[in-house]
Design a protein around this motif. Structure first.
Motif, short mmCIF file in Angstrom:
data_model
loop_
_atom_site.label_atom_id
_atom_site.label_comp_id
_atom_site.label_asym_id
_atom_site.label_seq_id
_atom_site.Cartn_x
_atom_site.Cartn_y
_atom_site.Cartn_z
N ASN A 32 0.84 -1.20 0.00
CA ASN A 32 0.00 0.00 0.00
C ASN A 32 0.87 1.24 0.00
O ASN A 32 2.00 1.23 0.48
CB ASN A 32 -0.92 0.02 1.24
N GLY A 33 0.32 2.33 -0.54
CA GLY A 33 1.02 3.61 -0.52
C GLY A 33 1.96 3.78 -1.69
O GLY A 33 2.28 2.83 -2.43
N ALA A 34 2.42 5.00 -1.84
CA ALA A 34 3.30 5.34 -2.96
C ALA A 34 4.63 4.63 -2.86
O ALA A 34 5.21 4.52 -1.78
CB ALA A 34 3.52 6.85 -3.00
N VAL A 35 5.12 4.15 -3.98
CA VAL A 35 6.44 3.52 -4.04
C VAL A 35 6.96 3.66 -5.47
O VAL A 35 6.19 3.60 -6.43
CB VAL A 35 6.40 2.03 -3.61
N ILE A 36 8.27 3.85 -5.59
CA ILE A 36 8.93 3.94 -6.89
C ILE A 36 9.75 2.68 -7.11
O ILE A 36 10.55 2.30 -6.24
CB ILE A 36 9.86 5.17 -6.95
N LEU A 37 9.57 2.02 -8.24
CA LEU A 37 10.39 0.89 -8.62
C LEU A 37 11.38 1.37 -9.68
O LEU A 37 10.98 1.75 -10.79
CB LEU A 37 9.54 -0.26 -9.16
N ALA A 38 12.66 1.39 -9.34
CA ALA A 38 13.70 1.90 -10.23
C ALA A 38 14.51 0.72 -10.76
O ALA A 38 15.16 0.01 -9.98
CB ALA A 38 14.61 2.87 -9.49
N ALA A 39 14.46 0.52 -12.07
CA ALA A 39 15.03 -0.70 -12.65
C ALA A 39 16.06 -0.42 -13.73
O ALA A 39 16.03 0.63 -14.39
CB ALA A 39 13.91 -1.56 -13.25
N ASN A 40 16.95 -1.40 -13.93
CA ASN A 40 17.83 -1.37 -15.09
C ASN A 40 17.00 -1.55 -16.35
O ASN A 40 15.80 -1.86 -16.29
CB ASN A 40 18.92 -2.43 -14.97
N VAL A 146 12.09 4.08 -2.61
CA VAL A 146 12.52 3.58 -3.92
C VAL A 146 12.97 2.14 -3.76
O VAL A 146 13.89 1.85 -2.99
CB VAL A 146 13.68 4.43 -4.49
N VAL A 147 12.32 1.24 -4.50
CA VAL A 147 12.72 -0.17 -4.51
C VAL A 147 13.59 -0.39 -5.75
O VAL A 147 13.11 -0.26 -6.88
CB VAL A 147 11.50 -1.10 -4.55
N PRO A 148 14.88 -0.70 -5.57
CA PRO A 148 15.72 -1.00 -6.74
C PRO A 148 15.32 -2.34 -7.34
O PRO A 148 14.95 -3.28 -6.61
CB PRO A 148 17.13 -1.05 -6.15
N VAL A 149 15.39 -2.43 -8.66
CA VAL A 149 14.97 -3.64 -9.36
C VAL A 149 16.01 -4.01 -10.41
O VAL A 149 16.51 -3.13 -11.13
CB VAL A 149 13.60 -3.45 -10.06
N ALA A 150 16.33 -5.29 -10.50
CA ALA A 150 17.20 -5.79 -11.56
C ALA A 150 16.43 -6.82 -12.38
O ALA A 150 15.82 -7.74 -11.81
CB ALA A 150 18.46 -6.42 -10.98
N THR A 171 14.89 -13.28 -14.97
CA THR A 171 14.95 -13.15 -13.51
C THR A 171 14.61 -11.71 -13.14
O THR A 171 15.08 -10.77 -13.80
CB THR A 171 16.35 -13.49 -12.98
N VAL A 172 13.80 -11.55 -12.12
CA VAL A 172 13.47 -10.22 -11.60
C VAL A 172 13.82 -10.20 -10.12
O VAL A 172 13.33 -11.03 -9.34
CB VAL A 172 11.98 -9.88 -11.79
N ARG A 173 14.67 -9.25 -9.73
CA ARG A 173 15.07 -9.13 -8.33
C ARG A 173 14.64 -7.77 -7.80
O ARG A 173 15.03 -6.73 -8.34
CB ARG A 173 16.59 -9.27 -8.19
N PHE A 174 13.87 -7.78 -6.72
CA PHE A 174 13.45 -6.57 -6.04
C PHE A 174 14.30 -6.40 -4.78
O PHE A 174 14.38 -7.32 -3.95
CB PHE A 174 11.97 -6.64 -5.65
N GLY A 175 14.94 -5.25 -4.64
CA GLY A 175 15.80 -5.02 -3.49
C GLY A 175 15.09 -4.32 -2.34
O GLY A 175 13.91 -3.95 -2.44
N GLU A 176 15.80 -4.13 -1.26
CA GLU A 176 15.24 -3.46 -0.09
C GLU A 176 14.98 -1.98 -0.41
O GLU A 176 15.77 -1.34 -1.11
CB GLU A 176 16.18 -3.58 1.10
N PRO A 177 13.89 -1.42 0.11
CA PRO A 177 13.55 -0.02 -0.20
C PRO A 177 14.61 0.96 0.32
O PRO A 177 15.21 0.76 1.38
CB PRO A 177 12.22 0.19 0.53
N LEU A 178 14.82 2.00 -0.47
CA LEU A 178 15.69 3.11 -0.08
C LEU A 178 14.81 4.31 0.23
O LEU A 178 13.84 4.58 -0.49
CB LEU A 178 16.65 3.46 -1.23
N ARG A 179 15.15 5.04 1.28
CA ARG A 179 14.36 6.22 1.66
C ARG A 179 15.29 7.42 1.75
O ARG A 179 16.42 7.31 2.24
CB ARG A 179 13.63 5.98 2.99
N PHE A 180 14.79 8.56 1.29
CA PHE A 180 15.61 9.76 1.21
C PHE A 180 14.91 10.91 1.93
O PHE A 180 13.72 11.13 1.75
CB PHE A 180 15.85 10.13 -0.26
N SER A 181 15.69 11.62 2.73
CA SER A 181 15.17 12.77 3.48
C SER A 181 15.22 14.02 2.61
O SER A 181 16.07 14.12 1.71
CB SER A 181 16.00 12.99 4.75
#
Length: 221
Positions: A32-40, A146-150, A171-181
């Motif tokens: 739930n809620g806003a999330v960005i998936l940033a992928a190669n 931001v969830v990094p994705v490969a 293969t799809v890999r979702f990484g741990e979320p990154l948070r920025f202040s």
């Protein structure tokens, strides 16, 4: 919303049969809620595979002309883009790029998931190129994690220039979320630093060789 749900119900099992995907880290995507998936970005297929393998819908931006093509290819493009909830945007000058980011920000403000390829265009040589700072602009403006994705193997399934994908394994890999202040100093530096951190996380997931330059065949930011 009925058409996208029906299309997705068809495409998810087809994807599992055709590409036998291995999916890792789905638990890292908040449901739930806003999330960005940033992928190669290795293939045209990436923006379809990621939403179909995600536990929740993910909106990517797509060129408006994909929605208006005629003939069988046009029907396939429209149907597939509808299945993954893609949003059509014009491509072109700087203003068009900014409008695309503002469209993405509205998606996040509505509490949805948004996918982006920070490299811009597909990598032609398999290397991971320097990220453009639009992804950090979105993260800082929305407060979304931001969830990094490969994504791996899509360049073999549908190489650059191929009209249609062929059966294979991805293969799809979702990484741990990154948070920025919010930045306390230079906003430009904060965006650059956040983007570099995101690209480092994608590289750790993908194992790709890094390229120090931007991919100059860039599309959406």
């Amino acid at each position: 919303m009925l058409v996208p749900r029906l299309a997705r119900a068809v495409f998810v099992p087809v994807t599992h049969v055709a590409f036998r995907p291995t999916v890792e880290g789905r638990e890292h995507i908040p449901l739930n809620g806003a999330v960005i998936l940033a992928a190669n970005h290795l293939s045209f297929l990436d923006s379809f595979i990621i939403p179909l393998m995600s536990p929740r819908p993910v909106a990517f931006l797509a060129k408006q002309e994909y929605f208006t093509r005629r003939g069988l290819r046009g029907w396939i493009d429209r149907t597939t883009l509808t299945a993954v909830g893609a949003i059509g945007v014009p491509r072109g000058a700087h203003r068009a790029a900014q409008e695309a980011l503002e469209t993405a920000l509205r998606v996040l403000k509505d509490g949805q998931a948004f996918g982006i390829h920070p490299e811009g265009s597909r990598s032609r040589d398999g290397r991971l190129y320097r990220g453009r700072t639009g992804v950090a602009w979105l993260a800082l403006a929305s407060g979304a994690p931001v969830v990094p994705v490969a994504v791996l193997g899509t360049d073999r399934v549908q190489p650059v220039g191929a009209r249609f994908p062929r059966p294979g394994r991805v293969t799809v890999r979702f990484g741990e979320p990154l948070r920025f202040s919010p930045p306390t100093g230079s906003a430009a530096k904060a965006r650059r630093d956040a983007t570099d951190q995101i690209m480092d996380a994608i590289a750790a997931l993908s194992g790709q060789e890094r390229a120090a330059a931007y991919n100059e065949l860039s599309g959406t930011p």
